[in-house]
Design a protein around this motif. Structure first.
Motif, PDB file in Angstrom:
ATOM      1  N   ARG A   1       0.574  -1.224  -0.004  1.00  0.00           N
ATOM      2  CA  ARG A   1      -0.142  -0.129   0.236  1.00  0.00           C
ATOM      3  C   ARG A   1       1.052   0.715  -0.582  1.00  0.00           C
ATOM      4  O   ARG A   1       0.966   1.992  -1.107  1.00  0.00           O
ATOM      5  CB  ARG A   1      -1.256   0.053   1.000  1.00  0.00           C
ATOM      6  CG  ARG A   1      -2.064   1.051   0.746  1.00  0.00           C
ATOM      7  CD  ARG A   1      -2.442   0.981   2.437  1.00  0.00           C
ATOM      8  NE  ARG A   1      -1.367   2.114   3.184  1.00  0.00           N
ATOM      9  CZ  ARG A   1      -1.403   2.819   3.660  1.00  0.00           C
ATOM     10  NH1 ARG A   1      -3.361   3.967   2.347  1.00  0.00           N
ATOM     11  NH2 ARG A   1      -0.883   4.039   4.520  1.00  0.00           N
TER      12      ARG A   1
ATOM     13  N   TYR B   1       0.166   8.621  -5.522  1.00  0.00           N
ATOM     14  CA  TYR B   1      -0.735   9.446  -4.482  1.00  0.00           C
ATOM     15  C   TYR B   1       0.337  10.297  -4.108  1.00  0.00           C
ATOM     16  O   TYR B   1       0.574  10.570  -3.389  1.00  0.00           O
ATOM     17  CB  TYR B   1      -1.907   8.244  -3.641  1.00  0.00           C
ATOM     18  CG  TYR B   1      -2.573   7.977  -4.064  1.00  0.00           C
ATOM     19  CD1 TYR B   1      -3.849   8.457  -3.727  1.00  0.00           C
ATOM     20  CD2 TYR B   1      -3.080   6.397  -4.450  1.00  0.00           C
ATOM     21  CE1 TYR B   1      -5.468   7.762  -3.721  1.00  0.00           C
ATOM     22  CE2 TYR B   1      -3.096   5.868  -4.898  1.00  0.00           C
ATOM     23  CZ  TYR B   1      -5.223   6.445  -5.032  1.00  0.00           C
ATOM     24  OH  TYR B   1      -5.936   5.563  -5.216  1.00  0.00           O
TER      25      TYR B   1
ATOM     26  N   GLY C   1      -1.585  13.806   1.992  1.00  0.00           N
ATOM     27  CA  GLY C   1      -3.490  13.731   2.612  1.00  0.00           C
ATOM     28  C   GLY C   1      -3.222  12.316   1.907  1.00  0.00           C
ATOM     29  O   GLY C   1      -4.481  12.010   2.134  1.00  0.00           O
ATOM     30  N   GLU C   2      -2.445  11.609   1.001  1.00  0.00           N
ATOM     31  CA  GLU C   2      -2.750  10.486   0.526  1.00  0.00           C
ATOM     32  C   GLU C   2      -3.649  10.711  -0.772  1.00  0.00           C
ATOM     33  O   GLU C   2      -4.411  10.146  -0.726  1.00  0.00           O
ATOM     34  CB  GLU C   2      -2.718   9.070   1.312  1.00  0.00           C
ATOM     35  CG  GLU C   2      -1.627   9.049   2.565  1.00  0.00           C
ATOM     36  CD  GLU C   2      -1.827   7.284   2.914  1.00  0.00           C
ATOM     37  OE1 GLU C   2      -0.356   7.086   3.293  1.00  0.00           O
ATOM     38  OE2 GLU C   2      -2.664   7.169   2.537  1.00  0.00           O
ATOM     39  N   GLN C   3      -3.549  11.727  -1.034  1.00  0.00           N
ATOM     40  CA  GLN C   3      -4.536  12.191  -2.627  1.00  0.00           C
ATOM     41  C   GLN C   3      -4.079  12.649  -3.666  1.00  0.00           C
ATOM     42  O   GLN C   3      -2.529  13.025  -3.954  1.00  0.00           O
ATOM     43  CB  GLN C   3      -5.618  13.186  -2.078  1.00  0.00           C
ATOM     44  CG  GLN C   3      -6.286  13.086  -0.670  1.00  0.00           C
ATOM     45  CD  GLN C   3      -6.623  14.699  -0.309  1.00  0.00           C
ATOM     46  OE1 GLN C   3      -7.847  14.683  -1.315  1.00  0.00           O
ATOM     47  NE2 GLN C   3      -6.690  15.738   0.627  1.00  0.00           N
TER      48      GLN C   3
ATOM     49  N   SER D   1      -8.366   9.647  -2.567  1.00  0.00           N
ATOM     50  CA  SER D   1      -7.850   9.402  -1.607  1.00  0.00           C
ATOM     51  C   SER D   1      -8.492   7.931  -0.955  1.00  0.00           C
ATOM     52  O   SER D   1      -8.836   7.722  -1.569  1.00  0.00           O
ATOM     53  CB  SER D   1      -8.612  11.049  -1.349  1.00  0.00           C
ATOM     54  OG  SER D   1     -10.281  10.195  -0.969  1.00  0.00           O
ATOM     55  N   ARG D   2      -7.233   7.522   0.411  1.00  0.00           N
ATOM     56  CA  ARG D   2      -7.848   7.301   1.516  1.00  0.00           C
ATOM     57  C   ARG D   2      -7.299   5.594   0.525  1.00  0.00           C
ATOM     58  O   ARG D   2      -8.400   4.619   0.565  1.00  0.00           O
ATOM     59  CB  ARG D   2      -9.164   7.057   1.878  1.00  0.00           C
ATOM     60  CG  ARG D   2      -9.398   8.033   2.289  1.00  0.00           C
ATOM     61  CD  ARG D   2     -10.789   7.975   3.710  1.00  0.00           C
ATOM     62  NE  ARG D   2     -11.324   7.629   3.078  1.00  0.00           N
ATOM     63  CZ  ARG D   2     -12.281   8.691   2.254  1.00  0.00           C
ATOM     64  NH1 ARG D   2     -12.387   9.460   2.117  1.00  0.00           N
ATOM     65  NH2 ARG D   2     -13.577   8.193   1.913  1.00  0.00           N
TER      66      ARG D   2
ATOM     67  N   GLN E   1      -6.552   1.489  -0.158  1.00  0.00           N
ATOM     68  CA  GLN E   1      -6.566   0.561   0.727  1.00  0.00           C
ATOM     69  C   GLN E   1      -6.108  -0.724  -0.156  1.00  0.00           C
ATOM     70  O   GLN E   1      -6.149  -0.800  -1.424  1.00  0.00           O
ATOM     71  CB  GLN E   1      -7.763   0.352   1.820  1.00  0.00           C
ATOM     72  CG  GLN E   1      -7.961   1.389   2.537  1.00  0.00           C
ATOM     73  CD  GLN E   1      -7.172   1.460   3.378  1.00  0.00           C
ATOM     74  OE1 GLN E   1      -6.411   0.987   4.156  1.00  0.00           O
ATOM     75  NE2 GLN E   1      -6.438   3.352   4.323  1.00  0.00           N
TER      76      GLN E   1
ATOM     77  N   THR F   1     -10.288   2.500  -3.597  1.00  0.00           N
ATOM     78  CA  THR F   1      -9.936   4.014  -3.339  1.00  0.00           C
ATOM     79  C   THR F   1     -10.754   4.751  -3.171  1.00  0.00           C
ATOM     80  O   THR F   1     -12.385   4.439  -3.944  1.00  0.00           O
ATOM     81  CB  THR F   1      -9.165   4.160  -4.567  1.00  0.00           C
ATOM     82  OG1 THR F   1      -8.635   5.556  -4.207  1.00  0.00           O
ATOM     83  CG2 THR F   1      -9.671   4.139  -5.825  1.00  0.00           C
ATOM     84  N   ALA F   2     -10.752   5.901  -2.039  1.00  0.00           N
ATOM     85  CA  ALA F   2     -12.272   6.787  -2.259  1.00  0.00           C
ATOM     86  C   ALA F   2     -12.462   7.819  -3.419  1.00  0.00           C
ATOM     87  O   ALA F   2     -11.175   8.152  -3.702  1.00  0.00           O
ATOM     88  CB  ALA F   2     -12.151   7.630  -1.187  1.00  0.00           C
TER      89      ALA F   2
ATOM     90  N   SER G   1     -16.551   4.746  -3.430  1.00  0.00           N
ATOM     91  CA  SER G   1     -15.308   4.065  -3.235  1.00  0.00           C
ATOM     92  C   SER G   1     -16.199   3.156  -4.186  1.00  0.00           C
ATOM     93  O   SER G   1     -15.999   3.029  -5.055  1.00  0.00           O
ATOM     94  CB  SER G   1     -14.847   3.680  -2.224  1.00  0.00           C
ATOM     95  OG  SER G   1     -16.151   3.065  -1.460  1.00  0.00           O
TER      96      SER G   1
END
Length: 655
Positions: A47, A55, A59-61, A77-78, A80, A92-93, A115
Motif C-alpha cells: 500500500r 497518490y 493526505g494520500e490524495q 484518496s484513502r 487501501q 480507493t475513495a 469508493s
C-alpha cells in the motif's frame, strides 16, 4: 524439440544402452537445480509503495482530472490494499465534480462521492516491473452500499479512474539488483565467476497473493559447485587455530554490531513490553552463546551464520510489524533489506550451489540497506539501545571518576613501595571459559578510551580501594557500604511478592563475594590494576562481562569506578529478577527462608549464565545435580545472615 530416437544414427561399435548410461552418468553431476529466494511484500508495505507511486498530494490524495478551473475534477484518496486469499483487493475513495464550463462559470455541476474496489491479479515481467490487472470492479456509495451510477458518472469512472489505476507500475529491479550485489559479496573469489552467471540469470516467478503479503519468488538455475571430490564440510569445520578463531571473532562482532544497528531502527516505534523483551532475549542469547562457544573452543565456520539465521527467524515478524517504511526514500531499501535477510536464511541450500556464506562486508551492506549510518563496533554506551530494551537512561556516573591510562589496565602511577603478589583471583563462575579463550582475548578489539586525565582521582584514593594495600578489616566495611547503597538505589517494590530490600541487599553481597571476594583493584607486578577474570572478560567488584554487556555499560567506568561497577551489577540482578524470574510462577513459597534461598540461587544462576538458566537451574534443583558455582554461591548466601559474617571472609589478602 527432442529428436525421436529412431531418427538418430546409431554409433558404430557401441551398444545404445551403454551410450545412454554414459550420457546419464555425465549429465548427472552437472544437472542444474532451481534456487528459490522469496521476495515478500507485506500488504501494508505494498500500500505504501502504491501511495508513493500514484497518490502524490498531501493526505494520500491525487487529482487525476482537473479542467476548466476545477469545474471538472476527479480526486482519489484513502487507498487501501487487502486480499481475498487469491487476488488483491484495492480500494480507493473517489470524489467527482463535473459540470459545464461557460464564461467562467460551472453550470449544472454534478457531485458524487463514494469508493471503488478492484479485484486484481498482480503480474510481473522479465524486467521486474510489477503491474496489476483488473479482473472485476465494484462501486460503492458513501454509505457503503453498491452504487447505481448514471451513465455519465460511470463513464467518467471507467475512462479516468480505471485508466489511471491501470498505469500503476512498481519497479522491483533495484531491490533485486541489491540482492545480487549482496550475494556476490558473500561469494568466495574462486566461485565469483560462476555465481555471477547464476545471479545474472535470476528471473521472477509469477506473483502469488496470500492473506498477508504478495510473494514473488526469485528464480535461478545453478549447478552444484565442484569441490574437487573432497568430503570435507567447511561449514562445520571447527576453528582450532588462532587465525581461524580471530576471523570468526571479527565476523561475530560485525554481526553483533549489525544486530544492534537493526534494533536501533525501532527507536521511534511503539514497541510493546513483549517486543522489548524479545529484543533483549535475542541480544543476550546471541552474546551468551558466543561466550560459551569461545570458552568451550566450539567456534565453527558456520557459527555466525547459524546465529543470524535463528535470530532473524525470531525477529522477522517484529520488524515486519514495525518497520513500515513510510517514506519514499526508504521503500526500496526496506524491501531490499528483507529480501536479502530472507535470502540468508536459505543458505543451507544456497551455499552448496553458489558458494555463498556470510561475510563482514555483507553485514555492512545489509545494515546500510536500512540506514547509511555506520555500524558502531566501539562498545561505548548506547543510550538508544538501553531505551529500546526498556533499561532506561544510562547509569549516572558516580562522583569517583575512572583512573586509567590508554590501552592499559594499570593505574596512572606506580606504587612506590614493593608489595607481595596478591593471591590468585578466585575463578569467576561467570562464563567458564577454557584457558585457550584467555589467550584469544588479545585478539578482540580494545575497549573504549579512558576518561580524560583531569577526571582522574589521586593515587592515594585509588590505593584506599586496593586489596593488598588497604587492610581487609578496613576495605571490607567500605565495600559493604557501597553494596548496601546500590542495593537500596536499585530495589523497587513490588518486584516479587514476599521479597523486600534486605533480601536484595543480601543477594548483592553474596554475589560480590562469589564473583570477586569484594575486590575492585589488586596489585600485580607492583602496579595497581583492576580485577579481571583469568580469561580477560569480566571486570571488577561484580565481575561484569564486558562483551555481553557492551553498549549497556561504560567499560572504563566498570574497570576503574567501584561505585559504577556495583551499580551495574545491581541493575543486572534486578533486570533478571524483574524481566525473567518474576514472570514465572513461584516454585516455592517466599514466606520462608528455603523459598528465598531457592530464589537467590536461581537469580545468581541467571547472573552467572544468562537467560538460558531460567529453565536449567530449576531442572538442576529437581535432580540435585548442582554446578559447583551453585553450591559456592549458596554457601555465601547462607553466611550473610548475621552481623558477624565479615569474619568468615577469608579470601581478602592481608597487607
Amino acid at each position: 524439440m527432442t529428436t525421436p530416437l529412431r531418427q538418430r544414427k546409431r554409433p558404430t561399435g557401441l551398444p545404445i544402452c551403454m551410450l545412454l548410461a554414459l550420457l546419464l552418468g555425465l549429465a548427472g553431476p552437472s544437472r542444474a537445480e532451481t534456487i528459490r529466494i522469496p521476495l515478500s511484500i507485506d500488504l501494508p508495505l505494498l500500500r505504501t509503495m502504491i501511495v508513493n507511486q500514484a497518490y502524490h498530494d498531501p493526505g494520500e490524495q491525487t487529482t487525476i482530472v482537473s479542467m476548466a478551473q476545477r469545474c471538472n475534477e476527479i480526486t482519489l484518496s484513502r487507498p487501501q490494499v487487502g486480499s481475498d486469499g487469491e487476488r488483491l483487493l484495492f480500494q480507493t475513495a473517489i470524489t467527482i465534480h463535473w459540470g459545464t464550463p461557460i464564461a467562467g462559470a460551472c453550470l449544472a455541476p454534478l457531485f458524487w462521492e463514494g469508493s471503488l474496489v478492484l479485484s486484481q491479479q498482480p503480474v510481473i515481467d522479465g524486467n521486474w516491473q510489477l503491474r496489476f490487472q483488473t479482473i472485476d470492479s465494484t462501486l460503492f456509495d458513501r454509505t457503503g452500499q453498491p452504487a447505481q451510477l448514471a451513465g455519465l458518472l460511470w463513464n467518467l469512472v471507467k475512462e479516468h479512474v480505471h485508466s489511471y489505476l491501470g498505469t500503476i507500475t512498481l519497479n522491483l529491479a533495484p531491490p533485486v539488483d541489491n540482492l545480487k550485489q549482496f550475494m556476490l559479496n558473500q561469494t568466495s573469489d574462486s566461485q565469483n565467476e560462476q555465481t555471477s552467471r547464476v545471479l545474472a540469470g535470476m528471473h521472477p516467478d509469477q506473483p502469488v497473493v496470500t492473506p498477508a503479503a504478495l510473494r514473488i519468488d526469485i528464480l535461478a538455475e545453478a549447478s552444484p559447485i565442484d569441490h574437487g571430490g573432497g568430503t570435507d564440510e567447511p561449514e562445520a569445520a571447527m576453528a582450532t587455530d588462532a587465525a581461524a578463531q580471530a576471523r570468526i571473532i571479527e565476523l561475530w562482532q560485525s554481526w553483533d554490531a549489525m544486530l544492534i544497528h537493526l534494533i536501533g531502527q525501532l527507536a521511534d516505534k511503539p514497541l510493546s513490553v513483549e517486543d522489548r523483551q524479545l529484543l533483549l532475549d535475542v541480544m543476550l542469547s546471541v552474546r551468551y552463546e558466543f561466550d560459551a562457544a569461545l570458552s568451550g573452543n566450539q567456534l565453527t565456520d558456520s557459527f555466525v551464520r547459524d546465529q543470524f539465521v535463528r535470530s532473524w527467524q525470531v525477529l522477522r515478524p517484529l520488524f515486519r510489524r514495525h518497520l513500515d517504511a513510510d517514506t519514499s526514500a526508504s521503500l526500496l531499501g526496506y524491501l531490499s533489506f528483507f529480501t536479502a535477510a530472507d535470502a540468508l536464511t536459505t543458505l543451507d541450500s544456497l551455499g552448496p550451489l553458489l558458494g555463498v556464506d556470510i561475510s563482514r562486508a555483507g553485514f555492512y551492506r545489509l545494515a546500510h540497506m536500512l540506514d547509511e549510518g555506520p555500524l558502531d563496533e566501539s562498545g561505548n554506551v548506547n543510550p538508544t539501545l538501553r531505551r529500546i530494551l526498556g533499561l532506561g537512561e544510562p547509569l549516572a556516573v558516580p562522583a569517583d571518576r575512572p583512573p586509567g591510562t590508554e590501552g592499559s589496565n594499570e593505574a596512572p602511577e606506580q606504587i612506590p613501595e614493593p608489595v607481595a603478589d596478591p593471591p590468585p583471583a578466585p575463578t569467576s563462575s561467570l562464563n567458564r571459559w577454557l584457558q585457550a579463550a584467555g589467550r584469544l582475548a588479545a585478539l578482540l578489539p580494545a575497549g573504549p578510551r579512558p576518561a580524560h586525565a583531569d577526571t582522574l582521582p589521586g593515587i592515594a584514593e585509588l590505593r584506599s580501594w586496593t586489596a593488598g594495600i588497604t587492610p581487609a578489616d578496613q576495605l571490607l566495611p567500605r565495600v559493604h557500604r557501597i553494596l548496601k547503597q546500590v542495593a537500596a538505589d536499585q530495589w523497587r517494590q513490588p518486584v516479587v511478592k514476599g521479597l523486600d530490600g534486605s533480601w536484595f541487599t543480601r543477594m548483592i553481597l553474596a554475589t560480590a563475594w562469589q564473583e570477586s571476594c569484594f575486590r575492585q583493584f589488586v596489585v600485580k607486578d607492583d602496579k595497581i590494576v583492576f580485577l579481571i577474570s583469568y580469561n580477560n572478560t569480566s571486570i571488577g567488584l561484580m565481575q561484569i562481562n564486558e562483551k555481553i554487556w557492551r553498549g549497556i555499560y561504560d567499560a572504563q567506568q566498570l574497570r576503574w569506578n567501584i561505585n559504577y561497577n556495583g551499580m551495574a551489577g545491581a541493575e543486572i540482578l534486578a533486570l533478571y529478577l524483574e524481566r525473567y524470574i518474576s514472570k514465572r510462577p513461584a516454585k516455592m513459597s517466599l514466606k520462608d527462608g528455603a523459598g528465598r534461598r531457592y530464589l537467590a540461587a536461581w537469580l545468581y544462576a541467571l547472573y552467572n549464565g544468562g537467560p538460558s538458566q531460567l529453565e536449567k537451574f530449576p531442572a538442576r534443583h529437581r535432580t540435585g545435580d548442582f554446578f559447583r558455582s551453585d553450591k559456592l554461591f549458596a554457601e555465601k548466601y547462607d553466611r550473610i545472615n548475621g552481623p558477624d559474617w565479615p569474619a568468615s571472609v577469608d579470601c581478602l589478602p592481608a597487607r
